[in-house]
Design a protein around this motif. Structure first.
Motif, PDB file in Angstrom:
ATOM      1  N   UNK A   1       0.834  -1.386  -0.052  1.00  0.00           N
ATOM      2  CA  UNK A   1      -0.324   0.124  -0.720  1.00  0.00           C
ATOM      3  C   UNK A   1       0.490   1.384   0.137  1.00  0.00           C
ATOM      4  N   UNK A   2       1.730   1.071   0.214  1.00  0.00           N
ATOM      5  CA  UNK A   2       2.819   2.383   0.504  1.00  0.00           C
ATOM      6  C   UNK A   2       3.475   2.209  -0.725  1.00  0.00           C
ATOM      7  N   UNK A   3       3.886   1.612  -1.431  1.00  0.00           N
ATOM      8  CA  UNK A   3       4.514   1.723  -2.897  1.00  0.00           C
ATOM      9  C   UNK A   3       2.866   2.485  -3.930  1.00  0.00           C
ATOM     10  N   UNK A   4       1.999   1.483  -3.529  1.00  0.00           N
ATOM     11  CA  UNK A   4       1.185   2.200  -4.167  1.00  0.00           C
ATOM     12  C   UNK A   4       0.876   3.907  -4.634  1.00  0.00           C
ATOM     13  N   UNK A   5       0.777   4.411  -3.110  1.00  0.00           N
ATOM     14  CA  UNK A   5       0.287   5.798  -2.438  1.00  0.00           C
ATOM     15  C   UNK A   5       2.081   6.085  -2.963  1.00  0.00           C
ATOM     16  N   UNK A   6       2.655   5.627  -2.790  1.00  0.00           N
ATOM     17  CA  UNK A   6       4.370   6.192  -3.395  1.00  0.00           C
ATOM     18  C   UNK A   6       3.667   7.066  -4.349  1.00  0.00           C
TER      19      UNK A   6
ATOM     20  N   UNK B   1      12.140   4.035   4.866  1.00  0.00           N
ATOM     21  CA  UNK B   1      11.160   5.002   3.628  1.00  0.00           C
ATOM     22  C   UNK B   1      10.588   4.273   2.385  1.00  0.00           C
ATOM     23  N   UNK B   2      10.973   5.362   1.119  1.00  0.00           N
ATOM     24  CA  UNK B   2      10.995   4.675  -0.271  1.00  0.00           C
ATOM     25  C   UNK B   2      12.071   5.284  -1.155  1.00  0.00           C
ATOM     26  N   UNK B   3      12.507   4.723  -2.062  1.00  0.00           N
ATOM     27  CA  UNK B   3      13.554   4.666  -2.655  1.00  0.00           C
ATOM     28  C   UNK B   3      13.034   4.931  -3.495  1.00  0.00           C
ATOM     29  N   UNK B   4      13.586   6.332  -4.644  1.00  0.00           N
ATOM     30  CA  UNK B   4      12.815   7.032  -5.729  1.00  0.00           C
ATOM     31  C   UNK B   4      14.094   7.767  -6.342  1.00  0.00           C
ATOM     32  N   UNK B   5      14.568   7.856  -7.511  1.00  0.00           N
ATOM     33  CA  UNK B   5      15.620   8.517  -7.586  1.00  0.00           C
ATOM     34  C   UNK B   5      14.771   9.064  -9.208  1.00  0.00           C
TER      35      UNK B   5
ATOM     36  N   UNK C   1      12.193   6.452 -11.688  1.00  0.00           N
ATOM     37  CA  UNK C   1      12.186   5.317 -11.484  1.00  0.00           C
ATOM     38  C   UNK C   1      11.428   4.623 -10.900  1.00  0.00           C
ATOM     39  N   UNK C   2      11.117   3.442 -10.424  1.00  0.00           N
ATOM     40  CA  UNK C   2       9.353   2.784  -9.283  1.00  0.00           C
ATOM     41  C   UNK C   2      10.063   3.212  -7.788  1.00  0.00           C
ATOM     42  N   UNK C   3       9.339   3.666  -7.341  1.00  0.00           N
ATOM     43  CA  UNK C   3       9.220   3.472  -5.591  1.00  0.00           C
ATOM     44  C   UNK C   3      10.059   2.457  -5.228  1.00  0.00           C
ATOM     45  N   UNK C   4      11.009   2.118  -4.696  1.00  0.00           N
ATOM     46  CA  UNK C   4      11.378   0.600  -3.925  1.00  0.00           C
ATOM     47  C   UNK C   4      11.397   0.480  -2.353  1.00  0.00           C
TER      48      UNK C   4
ATOM     49  N   UNK D   1       1.882   9.856  -5.502  1.00  0.00           N
ATOM     50  CA  UNK D   1       2.403  10.928  -5.813  1.00  0.00           C
ATOM     51  C   UNK D   1       3.620  10.807  -6.307  1.00  0.00           C
ATOM     52  N   UNK D   2       4.317  10.039  -6.904  1.00  0.00           N
ATOM     53  CA  UNK D   2       5.137  10.263  -7.535  1.00  0.00           C
ATOM     54  C   UNK D   2       5.200  10.768  -8.626  1.00  0.00           C
ATOM     55  N   UNK D   3       4.121  10.177  -9.339  1.00  0.00           N
ATOM     56  CA  UNK D   3       3.076  10.397 -10.658  1.00  0.00           C
ATOM     57  C   UNK D   3       3.245  12.031 -10.732  1.00  0.00           C
ATOM     58  N   UNK D   4       2.369  12.603  -9.430  1.00  0.00           N
ATOM     59  CA  UNK D   4       1.850  13.545  -9.760  1.00  0.00           C
ATOM     60  C   UNK D   4       3.094  14.474  -9.773  1.00  0.00           C
ATOM     61  N   UNK D   5       4.323  14.313  -8.868  1.00  0.00           N
ATOM     62  CA  UNK D   5       5.747  15.404  -8.259  1.00  0.00           C
ATOM     63  C   UNK D   5       6.208  15.633  -9.856  1.00  0.00           C
ATOM     64  N   UNK D   6       6.006  14.708 -10.758  1.00  0.00           N
ATOM     65  CA  UNK D   6       6.965  13.814 -11.775  1.00  0.00           C
ATOM     66  C   UNK D   6       6.056  15.047 -13.167  1.00  0.00           C
TER      67      UNK D   6
END
Length: 181
Positions: A2-7, A38-42, A30-33, A10-15
């Motif tokens: 659920x955290x990855x889906x919400x992230x 927390x979550x790793x995102x590049x 990148x796909x959030x991991x 949020x990632x798509x919105x920020x992008x």
């Protein structure tokens, strides 16, 4: 999960916000991991070049200062190829409104500074700063050689010339010369 889906949302919105900012040519995430704490995102970005100078060549009848008011690009702003093309059209329209019906404008972006950057796994040269050069062929302004009236009975030639607002050897004002459909 659920955290990855919400992230991801949020990632798509920020992008999308980064893309819409107008400062970047390319925004990739990148796909959030899930990561400890927390979550790793590049986020890979390719920044648009900045415009260091806007130059005009071939403009004899209109000053560079006046042409700068006709374009939307500006020194210190971001280089946008589409906007530069619209600026070229705006320059031609500005001249046409001044009776230069055969004006032609071209443009070139000259790289002032650049750097190497890995983009999508490829090492590319990326522009940091550009100089925009508009080259203008003004052509000749449209003018009137002579004005002759025939069949005038009620008005003198002087009265008719005054009503026209265009005299011999004077350039047409904007809007005076229209093509017939």
């Amino acid at each position: 999960a659920g955290v990855v889906c919400e992230t991801s949302r949020l990632t798509m919105t920020a992008s999308r916000r980064l893309e819409e900012s107008g400062y970047f040519l390319n925004v990739r995430t990148t796909e959030p991991q899930v990561w400890p704490g927390g979550v790793k995102l590049a986020v890979d970005l390719v920044e648009k070049a900045s415009v260091t100078k806007i130059l005009f060549k071939g403009n004899k009848s209109v000053s560079a200062a006046k042409l700068l008011t006709a374009v939307k690009s500006y020194e210190g702003g971001r280089y946008d190829k589409g906007q530069i093309h619209l600026d070229k059209i705006a320059i031609e329209k500005y001249y046409q409104d001044k009776a230069f019906r055969d004006v032609k404008a071209e443009y070139a972006a000259e790289t002032v500074a650049s750097h190497r950057q890995n983009v999508g796994g490829k090492d590319l040269e990326v522009e940091d700063e550009v100089r925009i050069v508009f080259t203008i062929d003004e052509g000749s302004p449209v003018g009137v050689r002579a004005v002759h009236f025939r069949g005038n009975k009620a008005f003198t030639e002087s009265q008719l010339r005054g009503a026209m607002g265009t005299k011999a050897r004077r350039l047409f004002r904007a809007g005076d010369l229209k093509d017939e459909d």
